[in-house]
Each structure stands twice: as C-alpha cells, then as structure tokens.
Design a protein around this motif. Sequence first.
Motif: not given
Length: 270
Positions: A234-242, A222-231
């Motif tokens: 994914i930028m938000a997810i990167r910050e959450l992981e960081k 479900l999360r991947e369905a919202v996560t487009s390449p370079a969208g």
Amino acid sequence: MTTIAVLGAGKIGEALLSGLLRAGRPADELVFTEKHPERCAALSDRYGVRGLDVGSAARVADVLVVAVKPQDIDPLLDELAPVLRPGALIVSLCAGLPTSLYERRLPPGTPVVRVMPNTPMLVGEAMSAISAGRFAGAGHLDLVEELLGSVGKVARVPENQQDAVTALSGSGPAYFFYLVEAMIDAGILLGIPRELAATLIVQSAVGAAQMLSRGDQHPVILREAVTSPAGTTIMAIRELEKHGVRAALLAAIEAARDRSVELGRAHQAD
C-alpha cells in the motif's frame, strides 16, 4: 489447398510463417517475400518455404498477408494491383491502415481483413484483433481467425475500434517492457544485482499474467489480495498514485490511439 503469401518477412512475418508451420500447415502451401536476398535465402533454408517476388507471390496465393511497414504500402499496392488473382483475400497487418485503402487501390470487390497483432506472436502468444472490410464475409473472418489462432488469441472488433486496439494491445507489450525495465532498475537501486533483479521481476510478471489470464477475478481483487493494511504494497501504491502513474498510462494510450488515427488519415481518399 489454400496458398498463403506473407508479404514482408520481418519479425512479425517470420513469426506468422513459423506459427503456421508449427500448427501443421504444409510448407508447400506457404510463400513469402523479402527484399534482402541474404535474409530470403536464410528463411527458405530455415523453414523450407519458397521466397518469391511480390508479383509471383500474388499470382499463386489465395491469401496475401501484408506485413510491411505502413510507409512501404504504396509501392507494394502498385505491384499488387495488376496481378492480384480474382477473389484473393488481403489480410493487412499494417498499423493504422484502413481496409478502404486496399479496396480503393486494388481490383473492385477485393476482400480485405484488417488485423492488429502484437509482438508476442514471436512466442506464439499474440493478441490479434480482426475486422472485415466491405467485401469480406464471415468465411473470410473464419479463415483469418484460424490462421492467427496458430500464433495466439484472436478477437473480432468493428474496424472503428482498431485505432484503440492498436494503442492497447498492439503497443501494449512495450508498456510492460518499460515497466519491467523500471522495476529492474529499482532493484539495482536497492542493492540487488541486475541478473537477480531481472529474474525476480520477470517471473513475477509471468505469474501475475497467468493469474490474470484465468479471468475469474478482476485485477482490482488480485491487487487487493497483495495489499495488506499498513503494509509495504500500500505504501508503494500510494507513491504510484502520488506520481500520477495511472493518469500517465491513460494519456500514453490515448496518444498512441491518436497516432494510429493519424497514420490512417494519411492514406484516406481525397
């Protein structure tokens, strides 16, 4: 006829009373205890259910639902022990308290079922996990599952998993509320009025929960369905992981489990 006594008519106790009545349980099969006279009178007027003292409730009840705070359990058990009816079922909604505590303090052979509910019981959407004590059988679990099914979903778990359940679903709503609060603040930071930000986030949470509740797709899908390449996502997810959000959640839930264990340890036999 099975008479049910809710010992402690706080938010959870009242929610259970309300849910049982909505499910068709007659008011004359229910009683409750409440130490504040004004609230006792208000609940009796609201639901048509009798408010009694602990001793009177124990004398008439077949099932006693213990919904007091853990720190109030000792005086309650002192009151119950001399007046509990033989064969009466104890249903404990107290976080961290083991069935062995009740079995030790109440008459020999008393059946006990331990429950970890959560606050969505207030809107009929609780997640409750139930575990049988030494003297509780399949029939007791069936009865408790029927009662709690009126206010949400029920799962059966071994008692040694109850501390983990407490950390996951018992405390779980608070984690969601915390995240929603932070997301609303983020909306304000981005220039969106608070009321609109709350509407956007809460409805997104409702919709996401309904998608998850179907159970036909893993959260990752479900999360991947919202996560487009370079969208944007994914930028938000990167910050959450960081910032270690995933690790922080794991540590928080582990800390909640440890606290539940600590609460239970305080009531272990010497």
